[in-house]
Scaffold this active site. Sequence first.
Site, short mmCIF file in Angstrom:
data_model
loop_
_atom_site.label_atom_id
_atom_site.label_comp_id
_atom_site.label_asym_id
_atom_site.label_seq_id
_atom_site.Cartn_x
_atom_site.Cartn_y
_atom_site.Cartn_z
CG ASP A 118 -1.78 -1.09 1.42
OD1 ASP A 118 -2.08 -1.74 0.41
OD2 ASP A 118 -2.19 -1.34 2.57
N1 URA Z 1 -1.20 -5.80 4.06
C1 URA Z 1 -1.67 -4.54 4.02
O1 URA Z 1 -2.69 -4.24 4.60
N2 URA Z 1 -0.96 -3.63 3.32
C2 URA Z 1 0.17 -3.90 2.69
O2 URA Z 1 0.78 -3.00 2.10
C3 URA Z 1 0.66 -5.21 2.74
C4 URA Z 1 -0.06 -6.15 3.41
#
Ligand code: URA
Length: 234
Positions: A102
Site C-alpha cells: 500500500d
Molecule cells: N497488508 C496490508 O494491509 N498492506 C500492505 O501493504 C501489505 C499487506
Amino acid sequence: MKLVKLLANLGYGSRKQVAWMFREGRVTDAAGDVLYADDQVGHDDVRVDGEPLDPPQGLALMLHKPAGYTCSTKDTGRLVYDLLPPRFRLRAPVLSTVGRLDRETSGLLLFTDDGQLLHRIISPKAALPKVYEAMLAQPLRGDEATLFASGTLMLESETTPLKPAALEVIDETHARLTLTEGRYHQVRRMFAATGNHVVALHRSRVGGLALDGLAEGDWRALDAADLAALMDAG
Ligand code: URA
C-alpha cells in the site's frame, strides 16, 4: 541480439534515439573502440559513454520502500519507480513490482523482469512467509494471535477464510505478523476485523530475505545467494 535492440530494451532510448548514440560514437567496447548498431557483442563488453551497461534481462532487485510512494508506473504522486534509475521504467521486458505494498506501507519491495521468477515468488504453492511490523491505534485485545492462527478468520467480502497467520506481540500496540498469502490490504483488514486500526505498517522480510541495513529509499540488485535466500521459506 543486435546492439541497437539490446540498448533500446535496456531503456537507453527508442530505437531511433539509440541509433543516434551509435552515430555519435557513444557506444564502445571495453577497449574504447566504437561499436555499431548492428554489432552483436556480449552485454559485459559494451560501454555507453564509457560506463558499463545496466544489468541485463533477468534483473531482480529489492527496494526499501518509504511510506508515501505508490506501486505503479503511472499514478499521480510519488511512485516507487522514482526511486530507481529512470531507465529502469523503460526496460523491455518490463521491470514490475512483485506484488504490491500500500502507499502508506514501508519496507521490502521486490521488482523483477523475469516472469517465471515472479510467478515462483507469488505462487500460492511457494507460500513464502512475509513478515510485517504493525503499529496499532488501540492496545491489542489479547485474543488476536489465536484468531489469526485459527485459519477460520473470514474478511469482509471474501469467500474463503484466511490461512493461519502467526502473530508475535511486541508490546501492547506493536505486533509482528507473518502471512503466507497476500490478499488485498490483508494486514490492515485483519486488525480491522478485531476492532483495531493499523497506524503504521512495515514489511521487514519476504521468504528468507530481509532488508538487512538497506536504507529507506535505497535499492540493490539481488544476486544468486539473495534469490536462494528469498525462496527459502524455512
Ligand atoms: N497488508 C496490508 O494491509 N498492506 C500492505 O501493504 C501489505 C499487506
